[in-house]
Design a protein around this motif. Structure first.
Motif, PDB file in Angstrom:
ATOM      1  N   ASN A   1      54.609  37.251  45.796  1.00  0.00           N
ATOM      2  CA  ASN A   1      53.763  38.084  46.497  1.00  0.00           C
ATOM      3  C   ASN A   1      52.749  37.064  47.277  1.00  0.00           C
ATOM      4  O   ASN A   1      51.864  36.392  46.710  1.00  0.00           O
ATOM      5  CB  ASN A   1      52.904  38.625  45.466  1.00  0.00           C
ATOM      6  N   ASP A   2      53.005  36.812  48.540  1.00  0.00           N
ATOM      7  CA  ASP A   2      52.168  36.110  49.500  1.00  0.00           C
ATOM      8  C   ASP A   2      50.971  36.534  49.529  1.00  0.00           C
ATOM      9  O   ASP A   2      50.005  35.770  49.743  1.00  0.00           O
ATOM     10  CB  ASP A   2      52.838  35.949  50.903  1.00  0.00           C
ATOM     11  N   ASN A   3      50.657  37.817  49.179  1.00  0.00           N
ATOM     12  CA  ASN A   3      49.308  38.271  49.092  1.00  0.00           C
ATOM     13  C   ASN A   3      48.456  38.325  47.790  1.00  0.00           C
ATOM     14  O   ASN A   3      47.375  39.127  47.749  1.00  0.00           O
ATOM     15  CB  ASN A   3      49.274  39.780  49.896  1.00  0.00           C
ATOM     16  N   TRP A   4      48.975  37.395  47.054  1.00  0.00           N
ATOM     17  CA  TRP A   4      48.287  37.845  45.547  1.00  0.00           C
ATOM     18  C   TRP A   4      46.890  37.281  45.340  1.00  0.00           C
ATOM     19  O   TRP A   4      46.158  38.072  44.507  1.00  0.00           O
ATOM     20  CB  TRP A   4      49.137  37.023  44.573  1.00  0.00           C
ATOM     21  N   ILE A   5      46.441  36.504  45.915  1.00  0.00           N
ATOM     22  CA  ILE A   5      45.235  36.015  45.898  1.00  0.00           C
ATOM     23  C   ILE A   5      44.240  37.033  46.443  1.00  0.00           C
ATOM     24  O   ILE A   5      43.236  37.446  45.685  1.00  0.00           O
ATOM     25  CB  ILE A   5      45.084  34.698  46.776  1.00  0.00           C
ATOM     26  N   ASN A   6      44.463  37.752  47.622  1.00  0.00           N
ATOM     27  CA  ASN A   6      43.595  39.053  48.142  1.00  0.00           C
ATOM     28  C   ASN A   6      43.689  39.978  46.920  1.00  0.00           C
ATOM     29  O   ASN A   6      42.822  40.847  46.617  1.00  0.00           O
ATOM     30  CB  ASN A   6      44.133  39.213  49.150  1.00  0.00           C
ATOM     31  N   ASP A   7      45.010  40.435  46.609  1.00  0.00           N
ATOM     32  CA  ASP A   7      45.183  41.197  45.400  1.00  0.00           C
ATOM     33  C   ASP A   7      44.356  41.143  44.106  1.00  0.00           C
ATOM     34  O   ASP A   7      43.746  42.157  43.717  1.00  0.00           O
ATOM     35  CB  ASP A   7      46.586  41.438  45.004  1.00  0.00           C
ATOM     36  N   VAL A   8      44.110  39.840  43.746  1.00  0.00           N
ATOM     37  CA  VAL A   8      43.435  39.406  42.941  1.00  0.00           C
ATOM     38  C   VAL A   8      41.847  39.933  43.258  1.00  0.00           C
ATOM     39  O   VAL A   8      41.111  40.401  42.471  1.00  0.00           O
ATOM     40  CB  VAL A   8      43.545  38.102  42.310  1.00  0.00           C
ATOM     41  N   LEU A   9      41.503  39.280  44.397  1.00  0.00           N
ATOM     42  CA  LEU A   9      39.987  39.459  44.714  1.00  0.00           C
ATOM     43  C   LEU A   9      39.569  41.077  44.544  1.00  0.00           C
ATOM     44  O   LEU A   9      38.319  41.241  44.616  1.00  0.00           O
ATOM     45  CB  LEU A   9      40.005  38.843  46.047  1.00  0.00           C
ATOM     46  N   GLU A  10      40.721  41.822  45.087  1.00  0.00           N
ATOM     47  CA  GLU A  10      40.026  43.133  44.862  1.00  0.00           C
ATOM     48  C   GLU A  10      39.693  43.726  43.634  1.00  0.00           C
ATOM     49  O   GLU A  10      38.945  44.748  43.444  1.00  0.00           O
ATOM     50  CB  GLU A  10      41.413  44.272  45.667  1.00  0.00           C
ATOM     51  N   LYS A  11      40.105  43.009  42.623  1.00  0.00           N
ATOM     52  CA  LYS A  11      39.630  43.343  41.086  1.00  0.00           C
ATOM     53  C   LYS A  11      38.588  42.888  40.667  1.00  0.00           C
ATOM     54  O   LYS A  11      38.127  43.162  39.589  1.00  0.00           O
ATOM     55  CB  LYS A  11      40.775  43.308  40.359  1.00  0.00           C
ATOM     56  N   VAL A  12      38.137  41.915  41.299  1.00  0.00           N
ATOM     57  CA  VAL A  12      37.097  40.853  40.959  1.00  0.00           C
ATOM     58  C   VAL A  12      35.847  41.288  41.716  1.00  0.00           C
ATOM     59  O   VAL A  12      35.711  41.226  42.940  1.00  0.00           O
ATOM     60  CB  VAL A  12      37.449  39.349  40.963  1.00  0.00           C
ATOM     61  N   SER A  13      34.654  41.506  40.924  1.00  0.00           N
ATOM     62  CA  SER A  13      33.482  41.945  41.670  1.00  0.00           C
ATOM     63  C   SER A  13      32.215  41.558  40.790  1.00  0.00           C
ATOM     64  O   SER A  13      32.587  41.414  39.644  1.00  0.00           O
ATOM     65  CB  SER A  13      33.431  43.253  42.228  1.00  0.00           C
ATOM     66  N   GLY A  14      31.056  41.745  41.432  1.00  0.00           N
ATOM     67  CA  GLY A  14      29.827  41.623  40.541  1.00  0.00           C
ATOM     68  C   GLY A  14      29.406  40.092  40.089  1.00  0.00           C
ATOM     69  O   GLY A  14      30.025  39.162  40.661  1.00  0.00           O
ATOM     70  N   ASN A  15      29.143  40.322  38.848  1.00  0.00           N
ATOM     71  CA  ASN A  15      28.851  38.655  38.054  1.00  0.00           C
ATOM     72  C   ASN A  15      30.053  38.585  37.418  1.00  0.00           C
ATOM     73  O   ASN A  15      31.029  39.296  36.944  1.00  0.00           O
ATOM     74  CB  ASN A  15      27.736  39.249  36.990  1.00  0.00           C
ATOM     75  N   VAL A  16      30.507  37.069  37.432  1.00  0.00           N
ATOM     76  CA  VAL A  16      31.857  36.679  37.246  1.00  0.00           C
ATOM     77  C   VAL A  16      31.578  35.460  36.027  1.00  0.00           C
ATOM     78  O   VAL A  16      30.878  34.661  36.349  1.00  0.00           O
ATOM     79  CB  VAL A  16      32.680  36.367  38.279  1.00  0.00           C
TER      80      VAL A  16
END
Length: 285
Positions: free
Chosen positions: A189-204
């Motif tokens: 999946n060449d787009n995996w980084i963006n897919d992960v970013l969609e699930k990560v938000s707020g305080n991390v």
């Protein structure tokens, strides 16, 4: 006075530092490769032999200050260690505007720190880079086993798992739905980084088990699994997480002592420093 990476003492006091670093040389529950208790010392030694100018960002992140906040040596039981890490993290989090960081030890050291960070920061995402799910409710009679490292985090917070390629069948029921990025899927999946970013938000809170990386670049871990993450794509993900979110804490664990420990120790040192660089660029309030 020993300082992180041998930086000047003026950049290593709590007052002058934006980053706090705790070490936890604990290896009480690992079941195969032993030696993660030597990881913090290997990391600190490698850091002292690392150039402090970051080419990519054109910065010297140590100028933000890194305070060595002490070593947690409690090892009478996994539960006692977890409580000691929790209390130390809670204490340090009273220092507003600073990023809490931890270097282990095996992955069980993260349980207490995630617990403390989760109590202080609402809407917490725990981003886990790991070869293993670490989602057992208990293992070998303990809820503070390394195999249980993120079970509690998954119950309380938004857990996102990246690089997973090994798990027990009982853990399948606990997988965070839609937030697990298996290594074999990332590979295609060449787009995996963006897919992960969609699930990560707020305080991390970012927790990195070094076995998330492929053994070809990080061989000295407790359970090296083939098919892992590579260096530059991982940095790209981390950089974008720092850019998008408020990274309040991170840890790196499972650096193991071995005759070939130096390459992995140096990778860990550079990884930590790269995260300081991204913190400088994007979180430097």
């Amino acid at each position: 006075m020993r300082t992180y990476a041998g930086i000047p003492e003026e950049n290593a006091t709590l007052e002058n530092s934006k980053v706090m670093l705790v070490t936890v040389p604990y290896d009480g529950t690992s079941t195969w490769g032993k030696g993660a208790d030597k990881g913090p010392e290997l990391f600190l030694d490698a850091s002292e032999n690392m150039e402090l100018y970051d080419i990519e960002t054109g910065t010297e992140p140590y100028l933000d200050g890194v305070y060595l906040a002490g070593e947690i040596s409690e090892n009478s039981s996994p539960e006692a260690m977890t409580e000691a890490v929790y209390q130390k993290t809670k204490e340090l989090l009273n220092n507003e505007g600073k990023v809490f960081t931890l270097f282990g030890g095996e992955h069980s050291v993260s349980i207490g720190s995630i617990r403390a960070v989760g109590e202080k920061f609402e809407n917490l995402t725990v981003l886990q880079l790991d070869a293993h799910t670490d989602l057992r409710p208990e293992f070998h009679g303990s809820t503070s086993n390394h195999a249980c490292a993120v079970f509690e985090a998954n119950q309380k917070h938004n857990l996102v798992q990246v690089g997973i390629r090994s798990m027990d069948v009982e853990e399948a029921q606990y997988l965070p739905e839609g937030r697990v990025f298996f290594a074999h899927e990332i590979a295609n999946n060449d787009n995996w980084i963006n897919d992960v970013l969609e699930k990560v938000s707020g305080n991390v809170y970012i927790t990195i088990d070094l076995d998330a990386f492929d053994p070809s670049i990080a061989p000295s871990t407790g359970t090296p699994e083939p098919g892992g993450l590579q260096w530059y794509p991982t940095l790209e993900l981390l950089k974008k997480v720092f850019e998008k979110c408020n990274v309040v804490a991170f840890d790196i664990v499972e650096l193991m002592d071995s005759p070939m420990a130096k390459p992995t120790a140096f990778l860990a040192a550079k990884l930590y420093y790269k995260m300081l660089a991204y913190n400088h660029i994007y979180n430097n309030n």
